[in-house]
Design a protein around this motif. Structure first.
Motif, PDB file in Angstrom:
ATOM      1  N   ILE A 359       0.844  -1.196   0.000  1.00  0.00           N
ATOM      2  CA  ILE A 359       0.000   0.000   0.000  1.00  0.00           C
ATOM      3  C   ILE A 359       0.882   1.250   0.000  1.00  0.00           C
ATOM      4  O   ILE A 359       0.628   2.220  -0.725  1.00  0.00           O
ATOM      5  CB  ILE A 359      -0.945   0.005   1.212  1.00  0.00           C
ATOM      6  N   HIS A 360       1.924   1.240   0.801  1.00  0.00           N
ATOM      7  CA  HIS A 360       2.865   2.362   0.825  1.00  0.00           C
ATOM      8  C   HIS A 360       3.443   2.617  -0.574  1.00  0.00           C
ATOM      9  O   HIS A 360       3.512   3.756  -1.034  1.00  0.00           O
ATOM     10  CB  HIS A 360       3.993   2.064   1.806  1.00  0.00           C
ATOM     11  N   GLN A 361       3.837   1.551  -1.252  1.00  0.00           N
ATOM     12  CA  GLN A 361       4.404   1.707  -2.589  1.00  0.00           C
ATOM     13  C   GLN A 361       3.369   2.212  -3.574  1.00  0.00           C
ATOM     14  O   GLN A 361       3.692   2.957  -4.502  1.00  0.00           O
ATOM     15  CB  GLN A 361       4.987   0.362  -3.046  1.00  0.00           C
ATOM     16  N   LEU A 362       2.110   1.826  -3.376  1.00  0.00           N
ATOM     17  CA  LEU A 362       1.036   2.326  -4.232  1.00  0.00           C
ATOM     18  C   LEU A 362       0.898   3.838  -4.106  1.00  0.00           C
ATOM     19  O   LEU A 362       0.796   4.559  -5.088  1.00  0.00           O
ATOM     20  CB  LEU A 362      -0.294   1.677  -3.844  1.00  0.00           C
ATOM     21  N   TYR A 363       0.885   4.332  -2.869  1.00  0.00           N
ATOM     22  CA  TYR A 363       0.764   5.767  -2.646  1.00  0.00           C
ATOM     23  C   TYR A 363       1.928   6.501  -3.305  1.00  0.00           C
ATOM     24  O   TYR A 363       1.749   7.526  -3.957  1.00  0.00           O
ATOM     25  CB  TYR A 363       0.748   6.078  -1.156  1.00  0.00           C
TER      26      TYR A 363
END
Length: 858
Positions: A359-363
């Motif tokens: 999720i962090h990488q998505l943001y």
């Protein structure tokens, strides 16, 4: 009957000799890359001392390598004495066998292509496991799924749950195993795209479609996962139950669940559900929700450049599932009706850790702050709750109790925290070191058991021990790749070798791999048992403790045991349809193996390329390239390009400009768009432009194009990269630089790229270059708090001089990079010694060129 190897040296009485045999040599039947760890195991039923062994060329029958046998490692399983035979120092490509005492090994290859095609081969089993339309059978099955149970909707509500993969030789389907399998396939594509081919269409039938087959297979899993998560607040954990086990059959339609051809679909309620006469121990939704989230998030990144609309949909689904996991901590175990056997998963924080990193990488990929909702910090908190996967170092565990069998979250978190952009953050560096220590500790726990036997076997012999073995070998591989520490390299290879024949039974655990090997032929599978269909590429469950085997329900061997003399009170393995505990192939285990095979193939090819690169004579007039990017000019000319980059800091601009003016040297300046737009720097930049230095782009927002550890893993989309490039060039024009004066040379942000991003830039008519490795001038950004990576200006200048004195062509054609400003924590500024460096280089006879002039003169 079992297929045994046949060799030219066999005689008519070979079976008589075999019956009298008391010692054997076990090897990896796939073979070994030339520079890999290469260790076989000699094992004997007699207490015999072995002094030496030899490697024999199979064609000429001549000995090409001889070595002492090393220390005796004692009894293991059915054997009284064992030795490890290490021939790692032999690198010559060829076909060989080992000879030790009276034993000979099967013939094997030493070749950097030893593992080529193996990952694609195992995809055959994944396609054969497809539900809905099955490309192997060219027919459809389970097309009426399914009716809901335990959900907020009325029981028996119909939802479309067709598709996905059958779990094993039964036809149940689980979200947990399917999501894990999908993640492994997606990450194999992301990390090793060059390994896979395109021979199949999306439906699995013959025909190229421009998409790697591994991604087609991952998409099949994704489409089903989306059906199992049809709404933000609806998640389903399981399709079908153990009523499936009432008889072997080729997959068609099942009519024994009480609702025609529909099968039950179990809702993720977070509460206990049916388990035979009992109830399972479900406590929450997080274990399943997080697996949904991580698979969707990774897929969103992968599909960013393939199908933007699909990627955006997956991103939303990933975030929604993450929020469900946060709101409902705990595990969702599977349900059963007739028997006590379930997937009794007991851990969930590892799933949330993995989801958090993704999720962090998505943001970050969307251009929004990577720490939105502080998900990276949350991932680290989850990581600390389960430092090591609990089965590591244990002697036993319940069926799928600790799942997945490897902590993918640790791997992804270490990768993320290794990015250069975090190098200045002491807290994040400490977190990375902590997770690395977790990974290492898990390996050490298994090593403490494995070091005591010749097979280096420390994985417990529970159901699906082969799945654990593939996962553990992957953890060892990841540790080596992430840290550069090769301490466990032999241990990693031993676990890999076990799967392909270096085990007490001398058999590969993968159906049909290698093609001429001793592999399973009578697995617990309807495809083979009823129709004699091959199940190419399927990884079988693997050996179990003899005590487990004896306590299982309904196991009866159908044929004489070909491996009877290798069974023991410790562990058994049977290539027999009647043994569902050791010889049943699994979909998720095969997917894990596909990742490992891809990693091993890519590693072998990388080692070969490096060796060839070291042996190739250099053409001094040709530009030197790395990943399609210019890194050095003509080594036949005493020319140097001084390049200055800047993004955040510009404290050296005035000093640099004054030094260059004094020494009458022209430089090349490449700044980010935000540097050009910084009002504090505009006056000095305009002065540099007026002095006719070269002005170019270093991106707009200083994006990281590729993963630091997996260079072929692209972290940006083509659209985002080119938009960022366009914005940076507009910033140069806005400063007053004429369009004709703005160079099309470009240095990537962080001076880091891969072939894919370099290709996109080249398509946009950019000439991409970077500094020349080995000069270390680019290390002038470091500061003491970075520890070992810190370089003083004195060290940098000394290294440049050493490069000039020791390299065959000195500094000819070198690109020296200096930063226009550095972190305030660095007090020792290299730009303050630029004049001294220029004087030295002039004394050595070097001429200074702008980047465009130096490369265009070739």
């Amino acid at each position: 009957m079992k297929r045994y190897f046949v060799f030219l040296f066999c005689t008519i009485c070979c079976f008589q000799i075999y019956a009298q045999q008391t010692s054997w040599i076990r090897i990896n039947q796939l073979g070994y890359p030339t520079r890999a760890v290469k260790v076989a195991v000699w094992c004997s039923k007699e207490k015999t001392k072995l002094y030496s062994f030899e490697l024999v060329d199979a064609a000429s029958q001549t000995t090409v390598f001889k070595e002492t046998a090393g220390e005796a490692l004692g009894a293991y399983g059915p054997f009284t004495e064992t030795y490890r035979l290490n021939f790692s120092s032999f690198h010559k490509k060829g076909t060989y066998f080992l000879r030790a005492g009276n034993a000979r090994s099967p013939v094997f290859v030493i070749d950097d292509d030893a593992y080529s095609g193996a990952a694609d081969f195992c995809l055959r089993y994944m396609r054969q496991q497809r539900s809905g339309f099955n490309p192997y059978l060219k027919d459809s099955c389970h097309t009426h799924d399914g009716y809901t149970l335990y959900g907020p909707m009325p029981d028996s509500t119909h939802i479309d749950a067709t598709g996905g993969w059958h779990d094993a030789s039964d036809y149940l389907q689980y979200t947990t195993t399917s999501a894990n399998a999908t993640y492994h396939l997606l990450s194999a594509y992301r990390d090793f795209p060059g390994v896979f081919g395109d021979e199949k269409a999306a439906n699995g039938l013959d025909g190229k479609n421009g998409i790697k087959d591994v991604l087609d297979e991952a998409k099949w899993g994704l489409d089903w996962l989306l059906k199992m998560n049809p709404r933000k607040d609806w998640m389903f954990n399981q399709l079908g139950d153990d009523r499936d086990h009432m008889g072997m059959r080729i997959p068609k339609e099942d009519n024994f669940y009480g609702r025609g051809f529909e099968r039950p679909v179990y809702f993720v309620s977070g509460k206990p559900q049916q388990r035979g006469k009992f109830m399972n121990a479900s406590t929450g939704a997080a274990s399943t929700a997080a697996k949904f989230s991580s698979a969707f998030a990774l897929a969103s990144s992968v599909y960013q450049n393939i199908d933007k609309k699909f990627s955006d949909q997956l991103a939303v689904k990933a975030e929604d599932a993450w929020m469900v996991g946060l709101s409902s901590p705990g595990v969702s175990q599977t349900a059963s009706v007739r028997s006590p056997y379930i997937y009794a998963e007991d851990n969930w924080v590892d799933d949330m850790e993995l989801a958090g990193v993704n999720i962090h990488q998505l943001y970050a990929g969307k251009g929004t702050p990577g720490n939105k909702n502080n998900v990276l910090a949350a991932a680290f908190r989850f990581a600390k709750q389960e430092p090591t996967t609990p089965w590591l170092g244990a002697d036993t565990a319940k069926h799928y109790q600790w799942y997945p069998f490897v902590n993918l979250g640790h791997y992804e978190l270490i990768k993320e925290l290794s990015k250069k952009e975090y190098s200045g953050n002491t807290m994040l560096r400490s977190q990375k070191d902590t997770i690395v220590s977790f990974f290492k500790k898990g390996i050490e726990l298994v090593w403490n058991k494995a070091s005591k036997n010749a097979f280096l076997r420390g994985v417990p012999f529970i159901w699906c021990s082969n799945n654990l073995t593939a996962s553990f070998a992957t953890q060892c591989y990841w540790y080596k790749q992430l840290t550069g520490d090769k301490k466990f390299e032999e241990f990693e290879q031993a676990n890999f070798d076990w799967l392909f024949g270096c085990n007490p039974w001398g058999t590969s655990m993968v159906y049909g791999l290698p093609a001429n090997g001793d592999t399973p032929v009578d697995p617990h599978s309807a495809f083979t048992h009823m129709k004699n269909y091959p199940i190419d590429g399927g990884l079988v469950d693997g050996p179990v403790y003899t005590s487990i085997y004896k306590g299982l329900i309904g196991i009866t061997l159908k044929d004489p045991d070909e491996y009877a003399e290798f069974q023991s009170d410790l562990v058994v393995y049977h290539d027999d349809y009647g043994d569902y505990s050791t010889n049943e192939p699994t979909m998720d285990g095969t997917a894990s193996l596909i990742y490992l095979l891809a990693a091993k193939e890519a590693e072998a090819k990388s080692a070969r390329a490096a060796a060839l690169n070291n042996r190739m004579p250099r053409n001094t007039t040709a530009p030197q390239l790395s990943e399609q990017v210019l890194i050095r000019g003509d080594q036949g000319r005493k020319q140097i390009a001084l390049v200055f980059t800047g993004d955040e800091f510009g404290d050296g601009l005035q000093t640099i400009a004054g030094t260059l003016e004094k020494e009458k040297v022209k430089g090349s300046f490449f700044f980010t768009g935000r540097f050009y737009r910084n009002r504090s720097f505009r006056k000095d930049i305009k002065k540099l432009y007026a002095q006719r230095h070269l002005m170019g782009s270093h991106s707009d927002q200083h994006l990281l194009y590729a993963d630091w550890k997996k260079r072929d893993s692209t972290l940006v989309s083509k659209d985002s990269l080119l938009t960022d490039l366009a914005n940076s060039r507009q910033a140069i024009l806005d400063l007053g630089v004429k369009k004709g004066d703005m160079t099309n040379y470009f240095i990537p942000p962080y001076e880091w790229w891969n072939k894919e991003t370099a290709g996109w830039l080249s398509e946009s008519h950019m000439r991409v270059f970077s500094f020349t490795p080995g000069t270390t001038s680019n290390a002038d950004y470091t500061y003491p708090e970075l520890g070992k990576s810190y370089r003083t200006s004195e060290e940098i200048i000394a290294n440049i001089k050493k490069f000039n004195e020791t390299q065959p062509n000195g500094l000819n054609g070198v690109v020296l990079l200096v930063h226009a400003g550095t972190d305030p924590r660095r007090k020792d500024k290299l730009y303050n010694r630029l004049g001294e460096l220029i004087v030295y280089l002039k004394e050595q006879g070097y001429e200074f060129k702008k980047v465009n002039d130096m490369f265009q003169e070739q």
